[in-house]
Scaffold this active site. Structure first.
Site, mmCIF file in Angstrom:
data_model
loop_
_atom_site.group_PDB
_atom_site.id
_atom_site.type_symbol
_atom_site.label_atom_id
_atom_site.label_comp_id
_atom_site.label_asym_id
_atom_site.label_seq_id
_atom_site.Cartn_x
_atom_site.Cartn_y
_atom_site.Cartn_z
ATOM 1 N N ASP A 213 0.276 -1.476 2.420
ATOM 2 C CA ASP A 213 0.680 -1.024 1.295
ATOM 3 C C ASP A 213 1.319 -1.577 0.501
ATOM 4 O O ASP A 213 1.524 -2.651 0.855
ATOM 5 C CB ASP A 213 1.783 0.465 2.707
ATOM 6 C CG ASP A 213 2.970 1.105 1.463
ATOM 7 O OD1 ASP A 213 2.543 1.449 1.112
ATOM 8 O OD2 ASP A 213 4.138 0.996 1.628
ATOM 9 N N ASP B 15 4.620 -0.630 -1.352
ATOM 10 C CA ASP B 15 6.711 -0.277 -1.731
ATOM 11 C C ASP B 15 6.645 -1.042 -0.521
ATOM 12 O O ASP B 15 6.872 -0.173 0.640
ATOM 13 C CB ASP B 15 6.887 0.618 -2.138
ATOM 14 C CG ASP B 15 8.034 0.303 -3.584
ATOM 15 O OD1 ASP B 15 9.821 -0.352 -2.605
ATOM 16 O OD2 ASP B 15 8.834 0.731 -4.389
#
Length: 287
Positions: free
Chosen positions: A29, A31
């Site tokens: 992922d 952020d």
């Protein structure tokens, strides 16, 4: 060396994941895992550099469908991190591919979202139209856009009530900003869903399709999915049948894991990304 090219020569480097079986790559992922706003998450540079040098395939999985994969890769590189567009999988890309498998190319699709979403649809041979089009759409696909307005949402509601299939890139209720959490795509999807009483088909995390598409993009069969959110990153990785790791540099922490349902519990817990290279006994294995 191309960091997106799969190899088995460097796999022993992933010591913490060795007990999880035949892991042949890593999905991240973004952020809260690779960067947090304008800052690189501590340990991200070391981790990506070591993976690239070892020839271990890695990619990035984001529910942010408002920007192109090329723009996202450029942002990652702006932090001094190694990344290419073909390593990035966005929820808009996955939605477009899924729609292309079900809808004839000439059929109009109401694209409620950013120009990047419409571009993804065109790249897959589809015909995106705007809210002010006179054409009648056979489907609506909704993604995040900062310039979304009432007329866009009204057009979506009207088309869905008239029988158009309803799709959404993701259901993230909030998105992190430098002003704190702000409404994400899921907040606007809730509006349309409430008005039309129609539940959309969602392609972003925690959809298994999102994670398996990202794995296919970097040419791996069983990657380790690493994220900071249990409900999207970890749940999506587990839905796809892949091992998962929660890194504690973002949203969810150890207390959240203890309270989570089995489908959202990670196989590993990492305080920082470089712990991926430590023996399993030095990382936190989650039962």
């Amino acid at each position: 060396m191309n960091p997106g090219a799969p190899t088995t020569t460097g796999e022993p480097l992933l010591a913490a994941a060795a007990h999880l079986g035949d892991v042949d790559g890593v999905l991240f992922d973004l952020d809260g895992v690779i960067y947090a706003g304008p800052e690189v998450v501590p340990g991200a540079h070391e981790t990506l550099t070591r993976l690239a040098e070892a020839g271990i395939a890695y990619g990035f999985v984001t529910n942010n469908g408002s920007r192109s994969a090329a723009d996202i890769a450029a942002q990652i590189r702006s932090y001094g991190l190694p990344a290419e567009a073909d390593q990035v999988t966005t929820s808009a890309q996955v939605a477009a591919r899924a729609l292309a498998a079900e809808i004839p190319a000439a059929a109009p699709i109401l694209a409620i979202g950013s120009p990047a979403l419409a571009d993804c649809l065109r790249d897959n041979g589809l015909n995106p139209i705007a809210a002010d089009s006179a054409e009648t759409p056979v489907a609506v696909v909704q993604g995040f856009h900062r310039e979304l307005n009432w007329y866009d949402l009204a057009a979506a509601c009207e088309a869905i009530r008239a029988g158009a299939a309803y799709w959404a890139t993701n259901r993230d209720i909030s998105m992190p900003t430098d002003r704190g959490p702000m409404p994400g795509n899921g907040s606007f999807v809730r509006i349309v869903e409430t008005i039309t009483e129609v539940t959309p088909t969602v392609t972003g995390k925690p959809s298994a399709l999102m994670i398996s598409s990202a794995a296919a993009a970097i040419g791996v069969r069983r990657p380790l999915m690493i994220g900071d959110r249990l409900d999207t990153d970890i749940a999506g990785g587990k839905a796809a049948g892949y091992p998962t790791a929660l890194v504690l540099t973002g949203i969810h922490q150890v207390d959240d894991v203890e309270a989570a349902e089995s489908g959202s519990r990670p196989d590993l817990i990492l305080t920082r990304l470089p712990e991926l290279f430590l023996p399993a006994a030095d990382s936190q294995e989650n039962p």
